[in-house]
Scaffold this motif. Sequence first.
Motif, PDB file in Angstrom:
ATOM      1  N   VAL A  40       0.825  -1.215   0.000  1.00  0.00           N
ATOM      2  CA  VAL A  40       0.000   0.000   0.000  1.00  0.00           C
ATOM      3  C   VAL A  40       0.859   1.265   0.000  1.00  0.00           C
ATOM      4  N   GLY A  41       0.184   2.378  -0.239  1.00  0.00           N
ATOM      5  CA  GLY A  41       0.784   3.697   0.002  1.00  0.00           C
ATOM      6  C   GLY A  41       1.822   4.122  -1.029  1.00  0.00           C
ATOM      7  N   GLY A  42       2.867   4.780  -0.498  1.00  0.00           N
ATOM      8  CA  GLY A  42       3.889   5.394  -1.347  1.00  0.00           C
ATOM      9  C   GLY A  42       4.544   4.406  -2.310  1.00  0.00           C
ATOM     10  N   PHE A  43       4.666   3.156  -1.877  1.00  0.00           N
ATOM     11  CA  PHE A  43       5.269   2.128  -2.733  1.00  0.00           C
ATOM     12  C   PHE A  43       4.465   1.966  -4.029  1.00  0.00           C
ATOM     13  N   VAL A  44       3.154   1.906  -3.884  1.00  0.00           N
ATOM     14  CA  VAL A  44       2.285   1.708  -5.058  1.00  0.00           C
ATOM     15  C   VAL A  44       2.254   2.967  -5.918  1.00  0.00           C
ATOM     16  N   ARG A  45       2.136   4.104  -5.253  1.00  0.00           N
ATOM     17  CA  ARG A  45       2.146   5.397  -5.957  1.00  0.00           C
ATOM     18  C   ARG A  45       3.406   5.520  -6.831  1.00  0.00           C
ATOM     19  N   ASP A  46       4.535   5.237  -6.223  1.00  0.00           N
ATOM     20  CA  ASP A  46       5.786   5.404  -6.960  1.00  0.00           C
ATOM     21  C   ASP A  46       5.973   4.339  -8.038  1.00  0.00           C
ATOM     22  N   GLU A  52      11.636   5.087  -8.334  1.00  0.00           N
ATOM     23  CA  GLU A  52      12.136   4.021  -7.470  1.00  0.00           C
ATOM     24  C   GLU A  52      11.773   4.281  -6.011  1.00  0.00           C
ATOM     25  N   ASN A  53      11.220   3.275  -5.350  1.00  0.00           N
ATOM     26  CA  ASN A  53      10.864   3.373  -3.935  1.00  0.00           C
ATOM     27  C   ASN A  53      10.761   1.952  -3.418  1.00  0.00           C
ATOM     28  N   LEU A  54      11.746   1.537  -2.635  1.00  0.00           N
ATOM     29  CA  LEU A  54      11.716   0.151  -2.173  1.00  0.00           C
ATOM     30  C   LEU A  54      11.264   0.041  -0.722  1.00  0.00           C
ATOM     31  N   LEU A  56       8.758  -0.827   1.488  1.00  0.00           N
ATOM     32  CA  LEU A  56       7.534  -1.602   1.322  1.00  0.00           C
ATOM     33  C   LEU A  56       6.646  -1.476   2.559  1.00  0.00           C
ATOM     34  N   ASP A  57       5.416  -0.993   2.362  1.00  0.00           N
ATOM     35  CA  ASP A  57       4.409  -0.967   3.434  1.00  0.00           C
ATOM     36  C   ASP A  57       3.326  -1.978   3.102  1.00  0.00           C
ATOM     37  N   LEU A  58       3.026  -2.824   4.094  1.00  0.00           N
ATOM     38  CA  LEU A  58       2.001  -3.843   3.864  1.00  0.00           C
ATOM     39  C   LEU A  58       0.818  -3.613   4.781  1.00  0.00           C
ATOM     40  N   GLU A 173      -8.276  17.691  10.824  1.00  0.00           N
ATOM     41  CA  GLU A 173      -7.977  16.458  11.546  1.00  0.00           C
ATOM     42  C   GLU A 173      -6.466  16.357  11.802  1.00  0.00           C
ATOM     43  N   ASP A 174      -5.681  16.640  10.803  1.00  0.00           N
ATOM     44  CA  ASP A 174      -4.227  16.557  10.936  1.00  0.00           C
ATOM     45  C   ASP A 174      -3.560  17.663  10.104  1.00  0.00           C
ATOM     46  N   PRO A 175      -3.286  18.797  10.763  1.00  0.00           N
ATOM     47  CA  PRO A 175      -2.747  19.950  10.034  1.00  0.00           C
ATOM     48  C   PRO A 175      -1.376  19.709   9.396  1.00  0.00           C
ATOM     49  N   THR A 176      -0.627  18.699   9.871  1.00  0.00           N
ATOM     50  CA  THR A 176       0.692  18.471   9.245  1.00  0.00           C
ATOM     51  C   THR A 176       0.530  18.037   7.788  1.00  0.00           C
ATOM     52  N   ARG A 177      -0.688  17.626   7.423  1.00  0.00           N
ATOM     53  CA  ARG A 177      -0.918  17.247   6.024  1.00  0.00           C
ATOM     54  C   ARG A 177      -0.727  18.414   5.071  1.00  0.00           C
ATOM     55  N   VAL A 178      -0.843  19.626   5.583  1.00  0.00           N
ATOM     56  CA  VAL A 178      -0.587  20.796   4.744  1.00  0.00           C
ATOM     57  C   VAL A 178       0.844  20.731   4.206  1.00  0.00           C
ATOM     58  N   PHE A 179       1.766  20.420   5.090  1.00  0.00           N
ATOM     59  CA  PHE A 179       3.163  20.325   4.674  1.00  0.00           C
ATOM     60  C   PHE A 179       3.369  19.141   3.723  1.00  0.00           C
ATOM     61  N   ARG A 180       2.710  18.047   4.060  1.00  0.00           N
ATOM     62  CA  ARG A 180       2.842  16.857   3.210  1.00  0.00           C
ATOM     63  C   ARG A 180       2.311  17.121   1.807  1.00  0.00           C
ATOM     64  N   ALA A 181       1.183  17.845   1.730  1.00  0.00           N
ATOM     65  CA  ALA A 181       0.603  18.159   0.410  1.00  0.00           C
ATOM     66  C   ALA A 181       1.612  18.924  -0.430  1.00  0.00           C
ATOM     67  N   GLN A 186       5.482  19.286  -4.835  1.00  0.00           N
ATOM     68  CA  GLN A 186       6.736  19.781  -5.388  1.00  0.00           C
ATOM     69  C   GLN A 186       7.660  18.645  -5.796  1.00  0.00           C
ATOM     70  N   ARG A 187       7.702  17.587  -4.997  1.00  0.00           N
ATOM     71  CA  ARG A 187       8.615  16.502  -5.334  1.00  0.00           C
ATOM     72  C   ARG A 187       8.201  15.802  -6.626  1.00  0.00           C
ATOM     73  N   LEU A 188       6.886  15.553  -6.757  1.00  0.00           N
ATOM     74  CA  LEU A 188       6.412  14.765  -7.888  1.00  0.00           C
ATOM     75  C   LEU A 188       6.035  15.635  -9.074  1.00  0.00           C
TER      76      LEU A 188
HETATM   77  P1  ATP Z   1       7.974   9.242   1.260  1.00  0.00           P
HETATM   78  O1  ATP Z   1       8.473   8.923  -0.087  1.00  0.00           O
HETATM   79  O2  ATP Z   1       8.081  10.681   1.632  1.00  0.00           O
HETATM   80  O3  ATP Z   1       8.424   8.310   2.340  1.00  0.00           O
HETATM   81  P2  ATP Z   1       5.446   7.958   1.654  1.00  0.00           P
HETATM   82  O4  ATP Z   1       4.170   8.098   0.915  1.00  0.00           O
HETATM   83  O5  ATP Z   1       6.059   6.624   1.739  1.00  0.00           O
HETATM   84  O6  ATP Z   1       6.419   9.037   1.055  1.00  0.00           O
HETATM   85  P3  ATP Z   1       5.411   8.170   4.560  1.00  0.00           P
HETATM   86  O7  ATP Z   1       5.585   9.455   5.268  1.00  0.00           O
HETATM   87  O8  ATP Z   1       6.430   7.120   4.685  1.00  0.00           O
HETATM   88  O9  ATP Z   1       5.148   8.595   3.043  1.00  0.00           O
HETATM   89  O10 ATP Z   1       4.002   7.609   4.961  1.00  0.00           O
HETATM   90  C1  ATP Z   1       3.553   6.327   4.557  1.00  0.00           C
HETATM   91  C2  ATP Z   1       2.057   6.361   4.271  1.00  0.00           C
HETATM   92  O11 ATP Z   1       1.352   6.730   5.453  1.00  0.00           O
HETATM   93  C3  ATP Z   1       1.734   7.418   3.216  1.00  0.00           C
HETATM   94  O12 ATP Z   1       1.601   6.828   1.958  1.00  0.00           O
HETATM   95  C4  ATP Z   1       0.460   8.028   3.712  1.00  0.00           C
HETATM   96  O13 ATP Z   1      -0.660   7.534   3.038  1.00  0.00           O
HETATM   97  C5  ATP Z   1       0.343   7.662   5.173  1.00  0.00           C
HETATM   98  N1  ATP Z   1       0.517   8.871   5.990  1.00  0.00           N
HETATM   99  C6  ATP Z   1       1.674   9.407   6.445  1.00  0.00           C
HETATM  100  N2  ATP Z   1       1.454  10.521   7.144  1.00  0.00           N
HETATM  101  C7  ATP Z   1       0.114  10.716   7.147  1.00  0.00           C
HETATM  102  C8  ATP Z   1      -0.742  11.697   7.714  1.00  0.00           C
HETATM  103  N3  ATP Z   1      -0.261  12.750   8.386  1.00  0.00           N
HETATM  104  N4  ATP Z   1      -2.073  11.555   7.523  1.00  0.00           N
HETATM  105  C9  ATP Z   1      -2.550  10.504   6.840  1.00  0.00           C
HETATM  106  N5  ATP Z   1      -1.808   9.567   6.272  1.00  0.00           N
HETATM  107  C10 ATP Z   1      -0.492   9.655   6.415  1.00  0.00           C
END
Ligand code: ATP
Length: 436
Positions: A40-46, A52-54, A56-58, A173-181, A186-188
């Motif tokens: 799931v997550g960043g692994f699949v996106r990338d 490249e992103n190894l 692995l989140d399961l 719910e989670d304001p740190t997502r602003v930074f993540r967005a 910018q990265r992608l």
């Molecule tokens: P990166 O390449 O920066 O590591 P990533 O997508 O793998 O990108 P992580 O920060 O490792 O990001 O987070 C793993 C997963 O957890 C993300 O894909 C994301 O969906 C989820 N996640 C991380 N932080 C949050 C958050 N603040 N709110 C919701 N989901 C989050």
Amino acid sequence: SPKCRSIAALVNRRLPAATIRLLRDLGRTGDELGLPVYAVGGFVRDLLLGVENLDLDLTVEGDGIFFAERFARAKGGRVRSHPAFGTAVVVLSDGSKLDVASTRLEYYESPGVLPTVERSSLRHDLYRRDFTINTLAICINSDRFGMVTDFFGGQQDIQQRTVRVLHNLSFVEDPTRVFRAIRFEQRLAFRIAPHTENLIRSALRMKVLDRVGGIRLFNELVLILNEQEPLGAVRRMAMLGLLPFIHPQLRLSPETERAMTESSRLLTWFRLLYLNDPCQQWQVYFLALCERLRDDEFQEACRRLSMPGRFVSQVFAHRHRALVMLETLQRRLKRAQDLRNSEIYDSFHGLPLEILLYLAARTKNDQVRRLVSLYITRLRHMRRELDGNALKELGLAPGPNYSRIMKRLLDARLDAEVGTAEEERTLARELIADAG
Ligand code: ATP
């Protein structure tokens, strides 16, 4: 119900053979336990983006810790589990790590009856994530290997290069997502969706970031400043009005932009020369970003970010010394005074690399920049030949003369008054004779 398609072909084409083997093995453990397992997550996106992103989140639909333990036992790895969260980290024999999460939501419908595992739990799990592009799951069980689960339109958003939240309260719910967005955008080279950007703006109007603890804010900022080219993200932070949450006086002036661009150039230069010298990129950018702040404001910003006190006082002292140094050097260069290498050495000795690079990025004086680069590339590596023991053997009586003579020997090296060990020894004899 989600759209399903198989990307097994993509998995086979894009991933290294070892990763595919690992995924297949994990899937087989899932098969044996009767548990659906997903990457799931960043692994699949990338993977879909061809990046490249190894990491692995399961996610296991069921008990992820049980799964992790079974897999580790079969493969000779170790497991660290966090039962309260249903998560585990598997450390394999080659040192690589896997994150495993559980989706299990158990309902005890009546006492004594086996719990029912919620059917839609994968969807539940993915719904908690930050952006649609991070909600994709690929099944790795043998019979469905490579099937994509896409509940929230993540594939389309990846295709259209869009960062989109899953619901309107996401940033509250989670304001740190602003930074993540901003970081993902910018990265992608994506774009934050217009509605999502509006949600950011209204969350910021509600001052949600004031509720975020310093450490979390700090972590997000470091992640941004450690990206390959953080200036774009910092511009975006400025544009959306995020900088004042770090310090009310923090702005991205043209001067500051220049210092950050220059930091990027210098960091690249430095890394090419000294691959193995550790240098904290974020610190250089942070100093550059804060270059307009007065000393007291800089300290306030560090405190807002909950940086450790000892670290702050160190960085603060170095920054202060560097700025005083900059003035002195500029004055002397303006008067066309020649600087000896030993003086340049004394100016910079003891300053961390991050501060030196900041100094070079910040100055508009090419000559000063050349001095810093001379120090980094040559002077900081120069050494005396003789140590205290050698001076003792040459007959120097104990006392304060030791450090004075050793400093004098290093200066002579730096200023090319001596070149060989023999010349240094001769000079040492003279100095010892004078001291006697
Ligand atoms: P990166 O390449 O920066 O590591 P990533 O997508 O793998 O990108 P992580 O920060 O490792 O990001 O987070 C793993 C997963 O957890 C993300 O894909 C994301 O969906 C989820 N996640 C991380 N932080 C949050 C958050 N603040 N709110 C919701 N989901 C989050």
